[in-house]
Design an enzyme around this catalytic site. Structure first.
Site, PDB file in Angstrom:
ATOM      1  N   LYS A  25     -10.793  -4.228  -4.710  1.00 19.32           N
ATOM      2  CA  LYS A  25     -11.820  -3.245  -5.055  1.00 19.32           C
ATOM      3  C   LYS A  25     -11.242  -1.855  -5.276  1.00 19.32           C
ATOM      4  CE  LYS A  25     -13.699  -3.766  -0.445  1.00 19.32           C
ATOM      5  NZ  LYS A  25     -12.660  -3.390   0.500  1.00 19.32           N
ATOM      6  N   LYS A  30       0.834  -1.215   0.000  1.00 18.88           N
ATOM      7  CA  LYS A  30       0.000   0.000   0.000  1.00 18.88           C
ATOM      8  C   LYS A  30       0.861   1.254   0.000  1.00 18.88           C
ATOM      9  CE  LYS A  30      -4.421  -1.736   0.906  1.00 18.88           C
ATOM     10  NZ  LYS A  30      -5.765  -1.645   1.376  1.00 18.88           N
ATOM     11  N   LYS A  90      -3.834  -9.955  -6.751  1.00 17.32           N
ATOM     12  CA  LYS A  90      -5.168 -10.287  -6.229  1.00 17.32           C
ATOM     13  C   LYS A  90      -6.221  -9.299  -6.737  1.00 17.32           C
ATOM     14  CE  LYS A  90      -6.012  -7.767  -1.985  1.00 17.32           C
ATOM     15  NZ  LYS A  90      -6.777  -7.696  -0.787  1.00 17.32           N
TER      16      LYS A  90
HETATM   17  P1  ATP Z   1      -8.718  -2.794  -0.723  1.00 14.19           P
HETATM   18  O1  ATP Z   1      -8.573  -3.136  -2.168  1.00 14.19           O
HETATM   19  O2  ATP Z   1      -9.517  -1.589  -0.471  1.00 14.19           O
HETATM   20  O3  ATP Z   1      -7.448  -2.868   0.041  1.00 14.19           O
HETATM   21  P2  ATP Z   1      -9.756  -5.407  -0.421  1.00 14.19           P
HETATM   22  O4  ATP Z   1     -10.546  -5.603  -1.666  1.00 14.19           O
HETATM   23  O5  ATP Z   1      -8.476  -6.094  -0.267  1.00 14.19           O
HETATM   24  O6  ATP Z   1      -9.615  -3.888  -0.107  1.00 14.19           O
HETATM   25  P3  ATP Z   1     -10.744  -5.723   2.289  1.00 14.19           P
HETATM   26  O7  ATP Z   1     -11.840  -4.876   2.776  1.00 14.19           O
HETATM   27  O8  ATP Z   1      -9.397  -5.333   2.739  1.00 14.19           O
HETATM   28  O9  ATP Z   1     -10.766  -5.830   0.717  1.00 14.19           O
HETATM   29  O10 ATP Z   1     -11.000  -7.247   2.651  1.00 14.19           O
HETATM   30  C1  ATP Z   1     -12.220  -7.837   3.014  1.00 14.19           C
HETATM   31  C2  ATP Z   1     -12.077  -9.341   3.012  1.00 14.19           C
HETATM   32  O11 ATP Z   1     -11.989  -9.824   1.662  1.00 14.19           O
HETATM   33  C3  ATP Z   1     -10.808  -9.855   3.705  1.00 14.19           C
HETATM   34  O12 ATP Z   1     -11.129 -10.995   4.462  1.00 14.19           O
HETATM   35  C4  ATP Z   1      -9.885 -10.219   2.574  1.00 14.19           C
HETATM   36  O13 ATP Z   1      -8.990 -11.246   2.935  1.00 14.19           O
HETATM   37  C5  ATP Z   1     -10.872 -10.698   1.519  1.00 14.19           C
HETATM   38  N1  ATP Z   1     -10.350 -10.519   0.168  1.00 14.19           N
HETATM   39  C6  ATP Z   1      -9.960  -9.353  -0.393  1.00 14.19           C
HETATM   40  N2  ATP Z   1      -9.558  -9.539  -1.664  1.00 14.19           N
HETATM   41  C7  ATP Z   1      -9.701 -10.877  -1.915  1.00 14.19           C
HETATM   42  C8  ATP Z   1      -9.444 -11.713  -3.066  1.00 14.19           C
HETATM   43  N3  ATP Z   1      -8.970 -11.205  -4.192  1.00 14.19           N
HETATM   44  N4  ATP Z   1      -9.688 -13.037  -2.977  1.00 14.19           N
HETATM   45  C9  ATP Z   1     -10.171 -13.567  -1.830  1.00 14.19           C
HETATM   46  N5  ATP Z   1     -10.429 -12.837  -0.712  1.00 14.19           N
HETATM   47  C10 ATP Z   1     -10.200 -11.513  -0.737  1.00 14.19           C
END
Ligand code: ATP
Ligand code: LTN
Length: 330
Positions: free
Chosen positions: A199, A114, A196
């Site tokens: 969002k 990040k 990965k």
């Molecule tokens: P950001 O992109 O804003 O950092 P994020 O999409 O990684 O956010 P979070 O809110 O940080 O999402 O995570 C919410 C949940 O979703 C966590 O348990 C995280 O492990 C899971 N998660 C996030 N991205 C993935 C993915 N690509 N595949 C599986 N699980 C995911």
């Protein structure tokens, strides 16, 4: 209730959740809600580590809260809350900062990623993000924390902090276990399948959002990056196809062998269409319920207020114990 174990997890309101958030985390939360003592929340304090407009934050938090209810989590039985409405999180996070080593926090890969991505805003909150996450978990004496694979390292750190604290003061904090489902634990970007799905990715072809329409889902999956081999089989050398197979397998329950047989004499066009259809079917009930519940503004407000009260009650008990142990006056 079949099991008194406490299950806790939070998700940040950084945008509409993706298929990755759903398959990696939210779907499993919904599955556990009936059988465990579940506590789920919107991590809005975490989300301000990335600069956000005030109006956006408010809307995203409300929408995410509605989505949690739409998943089928029961606000009467479970605790569904917004992190900033429970002041104990910030208070315990400060205390835990003093039991977390600079070197430990520096090793967190999410911090490194990040800070590279937002090099104009490497704030201290981004660095101490995992101690706030540890506070979220330890306040509720959680047994299990269902998350995607990307959060494993933060869970390890949470365990280390709890063990260190208990080592000094006795058994005050429950040491939690991560719950990471094999399937769905890491859904990759459709545009760069070695990263990965996230969002906050600026490329909107990289992810499927939970409120994407069927047309958009078909378009995004059709444009997913694959390879020039045109044969559907699982291999680490074919990350794009492997990711689509994973998505298809989680949505339909089919094994990789079944999928390979199903598309033996077919090309990527047919395969992608089938993947898109399985995603559309998987998301349909959630989308219908989400639309309905979003309109119930007063009900959502009431649920959040009650959720915050219930969360504060549980959190305060742990915070009180911790403060006593540390030696604060009262
Ligand atoms: P950001 O992109 O804003 O950092 P994020 O999409 O990684 O956010 P979070 O809110 O940080 O999402 O995570 C919410 C949940 O979703 C966590 O348990 C995280 O492990 C899971 N998660 C996030 N991205 C993935 C993915 N690509 N595949 C599986 N699980 C995911
Ligand atoms: N950092 C997590 C979100 C999060 C969380 C938590 C997950 C904040 N607090 C407590 C589990 C338990 C993420 O998914 N990025």
């Amino acid at each position: 209730m079949a099991n008194e174990k406490v299950v806790l997890s939070l998700i940040q309101p950084t945008g509409t959740p993706t298929l990755g958030n759903y398959l990696g985390a939210l779907r499993n939360w919904a599955k556990m809600a009936e059988d465990y003592n579940c506590i789920f929340g919107c991590a809005d304090l975490h989300s301000i580590t990335i600069r956000t407009e005030a109006q956006d934050l408010k809307k995203r938090t409300r929408d995410l809260y509605a989505l949690l209810i739409a998943l089928g989590l029961n606000p009467e039985k479970n605790i569904i809350f917004v992190q900033s409405q429970v002041p104990q999180h910030s208070e315990l996070a400060w205390i835990l900062n003093c039991y977390t080593m600079f070197g430990e926090a520096s090793r967190m890969t999410q911090f490194k990623e990040k800070s590279a991505k937002h090099s104009d805003n490497v704030n201290v909150g981004l660095f101490t993000y995992p101690t706030l996450m540890a506070a979220d978990i330890l306040l509720y004496q959680a047994d299990y924390v269902p998350v995607g694979e990307d959060q494993r390292q933060h869970l390890e750190l949470t365990r280390d902090i709890a063990e260190r604290f208990n080592g000094i003061y006795g058994e005050v904090l429950k040491v939690p276990e991560p719950l990471i489902e094999q399937s769905g634990a890491k859904i990759m970007s459709l545009a760069e399948p070695t990263k990965k799905m996230s969002k906050s990715d600026p490329n909107n072809k990289a992810f499927i959002l939970l409120d994407d329409t069927p047309d958009v889902i078909v378009k995004k999956i059709k444009s997913a990056v694959t390879d020039s081999d045109a044969r559907v089989y699982f291999s680490d050398d074919k990350p794009g196809v492997a990711n689509l197979m994973n998505i298809y397998s989680v949505c339909t329950g089919k094994s990789y062998d079944d999928i390979e047989t199903e598309f033996e004499n077919k090309g990527y066009g047919d395969f992608k269409l089938a993947v898109a259809e399985s995603v559309i079917e998987e998301l349909k009930p959630l989308q219908v319920e989400y639309k309905r519940i979003l309109a119930e503004k007063a009900y959502l407000e009431e649920c959040a207020t009650k959720g915050a009260q219930k969360a504060q009650y549980v959190a305060q008990k742990t915070l009180h114990k911790v403060k006593k142990k540390v030696g604060f006056w009262n």
